[in-house]
Write a protein that holds these residues in place. Sequence first.
Motif, PDB file in Angstrom:
ATOM      1  N   THR A 190       0.825  -1.209   0.000  1.00  0.00           N
ATOM      2  CA  THR A 190       0.000   0.000   0.000  1.00  0.00           C
ATOM      3  C   THR A 190       0.857   1.257   0.000  1.00  0.00           C
ATOM      4  OG1 THR A 190      -0.147  -0.150   2.408  1.00  0.00           O
ATOM      5  CG2 THR A 190      -1.972  -1.073   1.133  1.00  0.00           C
ATOM      6  N   GLY A 191       2.099   1.138   0.438  1.00  0.00           N
ATOM      7  CA  GLY A 191       3.002   2.281   0.422  1.00  0.00           C
ATOM      8  C   GLY A 191       3.628   2.534  -0.935  1.00  0.00           C
ATOM      9  N   GLY A 192       3.321   1.689  -1.911  1.00  0.00           N
ATOM     10  CA  GLY A 192       3.813   1.914  -3.265  1.00  0.00           C
ATOM     11  C   GLY A 192       5.158   1.287  -3.549  1.00  0.00           C
ATOM     12  N   THR A 193       5.512   0.211  -2.881  1.00  0.00           N
ATOM     13  CA  THR A 193       6.765  -0.489  -3.155  1.00  0.00           C
ATOM     14  C   THR A 193       6.473  -1.791  -3.890  1.00  0.00           C
ATOM     15  OG1 THR A 193       7.862   0.402  -1.196  1.00  0.00           O
ATOM     16  CG2 THR A 193       8.807  -1.586  -2.156  1.00  0.00           C
ATOM     17  N   ILE A 194       7.158  -1.976  -5.028  1.00  0.00           N
ATOM     18  CA  ILE A 194       7.052  -3.224  -5.783  1.00  0.00           C
ATOM     19  C   ILE A 194       8.120  -4.176  -5.269  1.00  0.00           C
ATOM     20  CG2 ILE A 194       7.145  -4.285  -8.074  1.00  0.00           C
ATOM     21  CD1 ILE A 194       6.668  -1.462  -9.235  1.00  0.00           C
ATOM     22  N   HIS A 195       7.744  -5.424  -5.038  1.00  0.00           N
ATOM     23  CA  HIS A 195       8.691  -6.430  -4.586  1.00  0.00           C
ATOM     24  C   HIS A 195       8.913  -7.487  -5.664  1.00  0.00           C
ATOM     25  CE1 HIS A 195       9.198  -5.148  -0.382  1.00  0.00           C
ATOM     26  NE2 HIS A 195       7.959  -4.709  -0.503  1.00  0.00           N
ATOM     27  N   LEU A 196      10.048  -8.124  -5.598  1.00  0.00           N
ATOM     28  CA  LEU A 196      10.410  -9.165  -6.563  1.00  0.00           C
ATOM     29  C   LEU A 196       9.432 -10.337  -6.492  1.00  0.00           C
ATOM     30  CD1 LEU A 196      12.441 -10.549  -8.556  1.00  0.00           C
ATOM     31  CD2 LEU A 196      13.624 -11.410  -6.508  1.00  0.00           C
ATOM     32  N   ASN A 197       8.985 -10.789  -7.646  1.00  0.00           N
ATOM     33  CA  ASN A 197       8.273 -12.047  -7.790  1.00  0.00           C
ATOM     34  C   ASN A 197       9.160 -12.935  -8.653  1.00  0.00           C
ATOM     35  OD1 ASN A 197       6.664 -14.223  -8.395  1.00  0.00           O
ATOM     36  ND2 ASN A 197       4.955 -13.037  -9.230  1.00  0.00           N
ATOM     37  N   GLY A 198       9.817 -13.895  -8.027  1.00  0.00           N
ATOM     38  CA  GLY A 198      10.809 -14.707  -8.728  1.00  0.00           C
ATOM     39  C   GLY A 198      10.249 -15.822  -9.576  1.00  0.00           C
ATOM     40  N   ASN A 199       8.913 -15.922  -9.686  1.00  0.00           N
ATOM     41  CA  ASN A 199       8.339 -16.941 -10.558  1.00  0.00           C
ATOM     42  C   ASN A 199       8.831 -16.767 -11.990  1.00  0.00           C
ATOM     43  OD1 ASN A 199       6.887 -18.079  -8.472  1.00  0.00           O
ATOM     44  ND2 ASN A 199       4.976 -17.034  -8.976  1.00  0.00           N
ATOM     45  N   HIS A 200       8.999 -17.849 -12.680  1.00  0.00           N
ATOM     46  CA  HIS A 200       9.546 -17.793 -14.038  1.00  0.00           C
ATOM     47  C   HIS A 200       8.582 -17.105 -15.003  1.00  0.00           C
ATOM     48  CE1 HIS A 200      12.643 -21.299 -13.531  1.00  0.00           C
ATOM     49  NE2 HIS A 200      12.691 -20.418 -12.552  1.00  0.00           N
ATOM     50  N   PRO A 201       9.047 -16.090 -15.718  1.00  0.00           N
ATOM     51  CA  PRO A 201       8.198 -15.462 -16.746  1.00  0.00           C
ATOM     52  C   PRO A 201       7.779 -16.493 -17.787  1.00  0.00           C
ATOM     53  CG  PRO A 201      10.152 -14.130 -16.321  1.00  0.00           C
ATOM     54  CD  PRO A 201      10.358 -15.434 -15.613  1.00  0.00           C
ATOM     55  N   LYS A 202       6.556 -16.337 -18.276  1.00  0.00           N
ATOM     56  CA  LYS A 202       6.039 -17.219 -19.322  1.00  0.00           C
ATOM     57  C   LYS A 202       6.075 -16.465 -20.643  1.00  0.00           C
ATOM     58  CE  LYS A 202       3.012 -19.476 -15.970  1.00  0.00           C
ATOM     59  NZ  LYS A 202       3.413 -18.612 -14.848  1.00  0.00           N
ATOM     60  N   ILE A 203       6.890 -16.963 -21.563  1.00  0.00           N
ATOM     61  CA  ILE A 203       7.083 -16.310 -22.851  1.00  0.00           C
ATOM     62  C   ILE A 203       6.271 -17.055 -23.904  1.00  0.00           C
ATOM     63  CG2 ILE A 203       8.773 -15.482 -24.508  1.00  0.00           C
ATOM     64  CD1 ILE A 203       9.094 -14.368 -21.658  1.00  0.00           C
ATOM     65  N   TYR A 204       5.377 -16.344 -24.570  1.00  0.00           N
ATOM     66  CA  TYR A 204       4.556 -16.926 -25.622  1.00  0.00           C
ATOM     67  C   TYR A 204       5.273 -16.807 -26.972  1.00  0.00           C
ATOM     68  CZ  TYR A 204       0.485 -17.316 -22.565  1.00  0.00           C
ATOM     69  OH  TYR A 204      -0.379 -17.668 -21.547  1.00  0.00           O
ATOM     70  N   ALA A 205       4.778 -17.579 -27.925  1.00  0.00           N
ATOM     71  CA  ALA A 205       5.383 -17.555 -29.250  1.00  0.00           C
ATOM     72  C   ALA A 205       5.328 -16.154 -29.870  1.00  0.00           C
ATOM     73  CB  ALA A 205       4.699 -18.573 -30.167  1.00  0.00           C
ATOM     74  N   TYR A 206       4.236 -15.426 -29.624  1.00  0.00           N
ATOM     75  CA  TYR A 206       4.142 -14.091 -30.228  1.00  0.00           C
ATOM     76  C   TYR A 206       5.144 -13.119 -29.616  1.00  0.00           C
ATOM     77  CZ  TYR A 206       1.080 -12.977 -26.203  1.00  0.00           C
ATOM     78  OH  TYR A 206       0.568 -12.801 -24.930  1.00  0.00           O
ATOM     79  N   ASN A 207       5.626 -13.408 -28.410  1.00  0.00           N
ATOM     80  CA  ASN A 207       6.620 -12.536 -27.788  1.00  0.00           C
ATOM     81  C   ASN A 207       7.955 -12.566 -28.526  1.00  0.00           C
ATOM     82  OD1 ASN A 207       5.265 -13.537 -24.670  1.00  0.00           O
ATOM     83  ND2 ASN A 207       5.101 -11.475 -25.501  1.00  0.00           N
ATOM     84  N   VAL A 208       8.260 -13.667 -29.211  1.00  0.00           N
ATOM     85  CA  VAL A 208       9.554 -13.790 -29.884  1.00  0.00           C
ATOM     86  C   VAL A 208       9.448 -13.519 -31.380  1.00  0.00           C
ATOM     87  CG1 VAL A 208      10.281 -15.491 -28.175  1.00  0.00           C
ATOM     88  CG2 VAL A 208       9.387 -16.275 -30.369  1.00  0.00           C
ATOM     89  N   HIS A 209       8.256 -13.126 -31.841  1.00  0.00           N
ATOM     90  CA  HIS A 209       8.076 -12.861 -33.266  1.00  0.00           C
ATOM     91  C   HIS A 209       9.045 -11.768 -33.739  1.00  0.00           C
ATOM     92  CE1 HIS A 209       6.013 -12.462 -37.116  1.00  0.00           C
ATOM     93  NE2 HIS A 209       5.992 -11.153 -36.922  1.00  0.00           N
TER      94      HIS A 209
END
Length: 223
Positions: A48-67
């Motif tokens: 609520t104070g406006g701080t973003i924290h790390l989420n270490g879950n693996h990003p999911k890259i779709y086929a359209y992301n690498v087009h």
Amino acid sequence: HGAAMADGNGRGLLISGLGGVGKTSLALELGLNRGWAFLSDDMVPLTTGGTIHLNGNHPKIYAYNVHGDPGLEHTLMEGRSALDRFHWRPRRRWPNQVRRAIDPASLYGDIALDAPLRWMLLVERTDVSEIVTDTLTSAEAASISAAVLVDELRKSTPDIAAFLTTDAGRATGMSWGPQAWERTLAQAFASAEVLRVRVPKSMMARAYRTAMVDFVDTLTEGD
């Protein structure tokens, strides 16, 4: 529901919106070509104070992301089995369904543990001919973000989403649900510059990445 990155000065950018609007695409462009550090992809931990924290879950890259980005595709597929590579081939026919998860450190290199939220982009795909932006208040952004969360719940856990729209579900607003999310998110967004970004539905990933990273460069320049 979004992606988050930190610039070289440790300031956080939150990219939010429905699935498929371009959150991961912009994060990839910033991380791979602009030197931004990874914070989160898909779901963003935010206080609520406006701080973003790390989420270490693996990003999911779709086929359209690498087009149009063979280098990124090579990084994504490096070290994978022959069967895995073969399964990836249908990307040209089903680019919205084929995806792979990858370790954020392997993909981005730079990882940030946290960052103050400085900018927020609410991205929408809509019937416009070019990218259009407008400024939102924290309350407006919170209302839209809560609606996005409900929409994502409908896709993943429809029973919970249906409950939240009933009188009994709305009554839980003191602790959780859309009403509580709006109040909490409004606090979290209070110190950020919030912009709604409308993007043409027909804009392909490569063109989108180029246009949006230029926009972010302009937004953060001299700040």
